[in-house]
Design an enzyme around this catalytic site. Structure first.
Site, PDB file in Angstrom:
ATOM      1  CG  ASP A  89      26.044  49.796 -11.056  1.00 33.38           C
ATOM      2  OD1 ASP A  89      25.960  50.809 -10.459  1.00 33.38           O
ATOM      3  OD2 ASP A  89      24.606  49.987 -12.649  1.00 33.38           O
TER       4      ASP A  89
ATOM      5  CG  ASP B 213      26.999  44.368 -13.240  1.00 36.23           C
ATOM      6  OD1 ASP B 213      27.004  45.071 -14.384  1.00 36.23           O
ATOM      7  OD2 ASP B 213      26.300  43.920 -12.529  1.00 36.23           O
TER       8      ASP B 213
ATOM      9  CG  ASP C  79      24.898  41.711  -9.419  1.00 37.97           C
ATOM     10  OD1 ASP C  79      24.713  41.771 -10.421  1.00 37.97           O
ATOM     11  OD2 ASP C  79      23.955  42.085  -8.105  1.00 37.97           O
TER      12      ASP C  79
END
Length: 342
Positions: free
Chosen positions: A28, A26, A225
């Site tokens: 961001d 990922d 995250d």
């Protein structure tokens, strides 16, 4: 889908960058936040790549094109080409192309990433409900996306035009904190129309399919995250995952995670890709990791010992997840997380 319920983070005697052939990262909250590289990301990714691991960047953010994302990563010191980037715009464009005629018009509520992905699939982006679109697609358009665009989508959807969304992340991390994501914008159109979109992005199968098609990964490791997109997406795709604590997920959310949100591994940041992972073992009525032992008490999680904070968190995960079984842990872990500084 029937899966074994995970009751503790796993250990690994090998560095994760050696145990898996491809990292599905990922962006961001993992590689960057607010456009700036997260601490240790650049060096960690360079080391993993030098060791032979293929790096692919998988993002639910449909705003930018793969070329733009690759350019940004390269500027940050992470050499990247467009083919290394997989976006929810690409996944939703494929989903739409499988349901509408070639060359069909699609009303776009979002940015260049959606337009480029649609054209890649032979579809024509348009801007108005009066352009006779056969589908509406909605993706993150940045903080300055005009309110009138949501109205345009609502007009078309209310007329029965099929509605698609790149993703439904309610939030997106930035330099100043957590802001509203595409999911918040999707809610605006849902409220106005009462309709439900077809969604392509993580954690749903269209995004996983797009990623595997474009990377050819055989032993992928999802690195993210967010529990409800990255980790759930790995769960749905039946692949392993590494949660890093550089984005939106905190210790309390991790301890309360139901089975589909429980990562295979937990680490502070992307340096966790370069190392093995400590084993969590049973210790009497509790679980031990490093110098810590965690148990599930009457109403609270309990922690004894000392050592690395992350080892304490891993032990707590085992105690909480075992106590919760197939549900979500309701035991209070606030005191012990504060003790760990998490």
């Amino acid at each position: 889908m029937s899966q074994t319920v995970r009751t503790r983070p796993e250990g690994s005697g090998q560095a994760l960058s050696e145990a898996y052939d491809t990292a599905l990262l990922d962006l961001d909250g993992v590689v960057y936040a607010g456009g700036e590289a997260i601490a240790h990301a650049v060096d960690s990714l360079a080391t993993a790549r030098a060791g032979g691991m293929h790096l692919a960047y998988v993002t639910n953010n449909a705003l930018r094109t793969p070329d733009a994302v690759a350019g940004h990563l390269t500027e940050l010191g992470i050499p990247t080409v467009a083919s290394d980037v997989i976006t929810s715009a690409q996944a939703v464009a494929r989903l739409i192309s499988e349901q509408v005629p070639a060359g069909a018009r699609v009303l776009v509520i979002g940015g260049d990433g959606l337009r480029v992905a649609l054209r890649e699939r032979g579809l024509e982006p348009v801007d108005s409900a009066e352009d006779e679109p056969v589908a509406v697609v909605q993706g993150y358009g940045g903080p300055d996306l005009a309110w009138s665009r949501f109205a345009e989508a609502s007009y078309a959807v209310a007329r029965g035009v099929p509605w698609f969304a790149s993703n439904t992340d309610l939030t997106i991390p930035g330099a100043r904190g957590i802001g509203p994501g595409n999911g918040a914008a999707v809610e605006v159109v849902r409220i106005a129309t009462g309709a439900e979109p077809q969604v392509a992005g993580k954690p749903l199968p269209p995004m996983h399919r797009e990623t595997i098609l474009r990377t050819g990964a055989e032993r992928p490791l999802v690195v993210g995250d967010r529990l409800d997109t990255d980790i759930e997406g790995a769960f749905n795709g039946e692949v392993d995952s590494l949660l890093v604590l550089t984005g939106v997920t905190d210790g309390a959310q991790l301890l309360a995670a139901p089975p589909k949100h429980r990562p295979t591994y937990v680490d502070a940041d992307l340096r966790g890709m370069l190392t093995g992972q400590p084993e969590v073992v049973e210790a009497g009525d509790g679980f031990r990791c490093g110098g810590w032992t965690a148990t599930a008490g009457g109403e609270e999680l309990e922690l004894t010992g000392e050592g690395e904070a992350l080892d304490g968190l891993r032990a707590l995960c085992a105690a909480a997840w075992t106590a919760a079984g197939e549900g979500s842990c309701e035991l209070n872990g606030g005191k012990v997380l504060a003790r760990l500084g998490l």
